[in-house]
Design a protein around this motif. Structure first.
Motif, PDB file in Angstrom:
ATOM      1  N   SER A   1     -18.108  40.270 -82.884  1.00 42.37           N
ATOM      2  CA  SER A   1     -19.187  41.194 -83.251  1.00 42.37           C
ATOM      3  C   SER A   1     -18.737  42.654 -83.289  1.00 42.37           C
ATOM      4  O   SER A   1     -19.309  43.454 -84.007  1.00 42.37           O
ATOM      5  CB  SER A   1     -20.345  41.036 -82.275  1.00 42.37           C
ATOM      6  OG  SER A   1     -19.882  41.220 -80.957  1.00 42.37           O
TER       7      SER A   1
ATOM      8  N   CYS B   1     -14.298  42.323 -89.522  1.00 47.84           N
ATOM      9  CA  CYS B   1     -15.356  41.306 -89.652  1.00 47.84           C
ATOM     10  C   CYS B   1     -16.593  41.943 -90.276  1.00 47.84           C
ATOM     11  O   CYS B   1     -17.260  41.341 -91.128  1.00 47.84           O
ATOM     12  CB  CYS B   1     -15.707  40.709 -88.294  1.00 47.84           C
ATOM     13  SG  CYS B   1     -14.577  39.405 -87.736  1.00 47.84           S
ATOM     14  N   LYS B   2     -16.889  43.173 -89.838  1.00 49.05           N
ATOM     15  CA  LYS B   2     -18.071  43.864 -90.381  1.00 49.05           C
ATOM     16  C   LYS B   2     -17.884  44.184 -91.864  1.00 49.05           C
ATOM     17  O   LYS B   2     -18.821  44.050 -92.650  1.00 49.05           O
ATOM     18  CB  LYS B   2     -18.345  45.143 -89.580  1.00 49.05           C
ATOM     19  CG  LYS B   2     -18.904  44.828 -88.198  1.00 49.05           C
ATOM     20  CD  LYS B   2     -19.217  46.087 -87.429  1.00 49.05           C
ATOM     21  CE  LYS B   2     -19.783  45.695 -86.055  1.00 49.05           C
ATOM     22  NZ  LYS B   2     -19.819  46.809 -85.131  1.00 49.05           N
TER      23      LYS B   2
ATOM     24  N   ALA C   1     -16.016  42.411 -93.878  1.00 46.33           N
ATOM     25  CA  ALA C   1     -16.091  41.103 -94.553  1.00 46.33           C
ATOM     26  C   ALA C   1     -17.541  40.675 -94.775  1.00 46.33           C
ATOM     27  O   ALA C   1     -17.871  40.056 -95.787  1.00 46.33           O
ATOM     28  CB  ALA C   1     -15.339  40.052 -93.736  1.00 46.33           C
ATOM     29  N   LYS C   2     -18.406  41.040 -93.813  1.00 49.67           N
ATOM     30  CA  LYS C   2     -19.824  40.650 -93.930  1.00 49.67           C
ATOM     31  C   LYS C   2     -20.638  41.666 -94.724  1.00 49.67           C
ATOM     32  O   LYS C   2     -21.847  41.480 -94.911  1.00 49.67           O
ATOM     33  CB  LYS C   2     -20.432  40.533 -92.529  1.00 49.67           C
ATOM     34  CG  LYS C   2     -19.970  39.311 -91.765  1.00 49.67           C
ATOM     35  CD  LYS C   2     -20.681  39.271 -90.414  1.00 49.67           C
ATOM     36  CE  LYS C   2     -19.976  38.364 -89.437  1.00 49.67           C
ATOM     37  NZ  LYS C   2     -20.066  38.821 -88.047  1.00 49.67           N
ATOM     38  N   GLY C   3     -20.012  42.772 -95.126  1.00 47.03           N
ATOM     39  CA  GLY C   3     -20.736  43.812 -95.864  1.00 47.03           C
ATOM     40  C   GLY C   3     -21.580  44.698 -94.973  1.00 47.03           C
ATOM     41  O   GLY C   3     -22.418  45.455 -95.457  1.00 47.03           O
ATOM     42  N   GLU C   4     -21.343  44.636 -93.667  1.00 49.08           N
ATOM     43  CA  GLU C   4     -22.125  45.469 -92.729  1.00 49.08           C
ATOM     44  C   GLU C   4     -21.592  46.899 -92.675  1.00 49.08           C
ATOM     45  O   GLU C   4     -22.293  47.811 -92.254  1.00 49.08           O
ATOM     46  CB  GLU C   4     -22.096  44.837 -91.325  1.00 49.08           C
ATOM     47  CG  GLU C   4     -22.828  43.506 -91.257  1.00 49.08           C
ATOM     48  CD  GLU C   4     -22.616  42.758 -89.949  1.00 49.08           C
ATOM     49  OE1 GLU C   4     -23.070  41.596 -89.882  1.00 49.08           O
ATOM     50  OE2 GLU C   4     -22.012  43.307 -89.016  1.00 49.08           O
TER      51      GLU C   4
ATOM     52  N   GLU D   1     -12.922  40.014-103.995  1.00 45.94           N
ATOM     53  CA  GLU D   1     -13.615  39.227-102.969  1.00 45.94           C
ATOM     54  C   GLU D   1     -13.869  37.824-103.499  1.00 45.94           C
ATOM     55  O   GLU D   1     -14.197  37.623-104.670  1.00 45.94           O
ATOM     56  CB  GLU D   1     -14.967  39.880-102.605  1.00 45.94           C
ATOM     57  CG  GLU D   1     -15.710  39.091-101.547  1.00 45.94           C
ATOM     58  CD  GLU D   1     -16.949  39.816-100.996  1.00 45.94           C
ATOM     59  OE1 GLU D   1     -17.416  40.783-101.643  1.00 45.94           O
ATOM     60  OE2 GLU D   1     -17.441  39.385 -99.940  1.00 45.94           O
TER      61      GLU D   1
ATOM     62  N   ASP E   1     -14.933  33.603-101.568  1.00 50.72           N
ATOM     63  CA  ASP E   1     -15.568  33.047-100.365  1.00 50.72           C
ATOM     64  C   ASP E   1     -14.664  33.099 -99.128  1.00 50.72           C
ATOM     65  O   ASP E   1     -15.151  33.056 -98.004  1.00 50.72           O
ATOM     66  CB  ASP E   1     -16.054  31.610-100.626  1.00 50.72           C
ATOM     67  CG  ASP E   1     -14.925  30.694-101.093  1.00 50.72           C
ATOM     68  OD1 ASP E   1     -13.978  31.186-101.747  1.00 50.72           O
ATOM     69  OD2 ASP E   1     -14.977  29.498-100.800  1.00 50.72           O
TER      70      ASP E   1
ATOM     71  N   LYS F   1     -11.719  36.317 -94.351  1.00 49.10           N
ATOM     72  CA  LYS F   1     -13.072  36.585 -93.841  1.00 49.10           C
ATOM     73  C   LYS F   1     -13.223  36.052 -92.416  1.00 49.10           C
ATOM     74  O   LYS F   1     -13.921  36.636 -91.602  1.00 49.10           O
ATOM     75  CB  LYS F   1     -14.126  35.995 -94.771  1.00 49.10           C
ATOM     76  CG  LYS F   1     -14.253  36.792 -96.068  1.00 49.10           C
ATOM     77  CD  LYS F   1     -15.444  36.347 -96.901  1.00 49.10           C
ATOM     78  CE  LYS F   1     -15.677  37.351 -98.034  1.00 49.10           C
ATOM     79  NZ  LYS F   1     -16.765  36.924 -98.935  1.00 49.10           N
ATOM     80  N   GLU F   2     -12.531  34.940 -92.174  1.00 49.85           N
ATOM     81  CA  GLU F   2     -12.514  34.363 -90.823  1.00 49.85           C
ATOM     82  C   GLU F   2     -11.728  35.291 -89.896  1.00 49.85           C
ATOM     83  O   GLU F   2     -10.681  35.819 -90.281  1.00 49.85           O
ATOM     84  CB  GLU F   2     -11.812  33.003 -90.950  1.00 49.85           C
ATOM     85  CG  GLU F   2     -11.414  32.350 -89.676  1.00 49.85           C
ATOM     86  CD  GLU F   2     -10.450  31.162 -89.914  1.00 49.85           C
ATOM     87  OE1 GLU F   2     -10.045  30.905 -91.064  1.00 49.85           O
ATOM     88  OE2 GLU F   2     -10.112  30.516 -88.922  1.00 49.85           O
ATOM     89  N   HIS F   3     -12.203  35.481 -88.676  1.00 49.21           N
ATOM     90  CA  HIS F   3     -11.482  36.336 -87.733  1.00 49.21           C
ATOM     91  C   HIS F   3     -10.242  35.633 -87.203  1.00 49.21           C
ATOM     92  O   HIS F   3     -10.337  34.626 -86.513  1.00 49.21           O
ATOM     93  CB  HIS F   3     -12.367  36.768 -86.562  1.00 49.21           C
ATOM     94  CG  HIS F   3     -11.643  37.716 -85.638  1.00 49.21           C
ATOM     95  ND1 HIS F   3     -11.636  39.072 -85.847  1.00 49.21           N
ATOM     96  CD2 HIS F   3     -10.873  37.496 -84.552  1.00 49.21           C
ATOM     97  CE1 HIS F   3     -10.890  39.654 -84.908  1.00 49.21           C
ATOM     98  NE2 HIS F   3     -10.418  38.711 -84.103  1.00 49.21           N
TER      99      HIS F   3
END
Ligand code: 5GP
Ligand code: ZN
Length: 113
Positions: A2, A7-8, A10-13, A21, A23, A44-46
């Motif tokens: 988190s 990771c953020k 990758a999630k678009g946060e 990009e 999947d 995308k996977e950590h």
């Protein structure tokens, strides 16, 4: 993870200047470019770094390396480029989510470090 900045991304946060990009992976421009072209490729996977690559998760690494030449061509890196991953603090890793730097667009030093 988190609290992981990639990771953020990758999630678009967190916003990023995306160049590719799908999947499984994302590629975006480095915030502090070392060369005219400086793009980071991440799964995308950590995965923390190269030391955490295993038989179970390595297909995404192959996918990154299949994608890098396509993006390098799109970016006009016809004369060559360098791909780097820093693994661990002593190697200069500052973000502990596996990433590959694609660097090019200028004459790169023959020194590796
Ligand atoms: P490392 O030193 O871990 O190999 O590379 C981390 C890279 O990530 C650095 O080149 C740094 O400029 C880049 N970086 C760190 N945070 C961000 C961010 O939030 N967005 C982008 N686009 N790049 C970042
Ligand atoms: Zn992460």
């Amino acid at each position: 993870m988190s609290d992981c900045v990639f990771c953020k991304i990758a999630k678009g946060e967190i916003p990023s200047d995306k160049v590719y990009e799908d999947d499984k992976i994302i590629a975006f421009k480095d915030l502090n470019p070392m060369a005219p072209v400086h793009i980071l490729f991440i799964p995308k996977e950590h995965i923390a770094n190269a030391s955490e690559i295993t038989a179970e998760n390595s297909s995404v690494i192959a996918h990154i390396f299949e994608t890098i030449p396509k993006i390098a061509k799109e970016q006009g890196l016809d004369s060559g480029y360098r791909v780097i991953t820093n693994c661990g603090e002593e190697a200069g890793q500052t973000v502990f989510h596996l990433h590959f730097h694609l660097i090019g667009g200028r004459c790169l030093s023959t020194q590796m470090a």
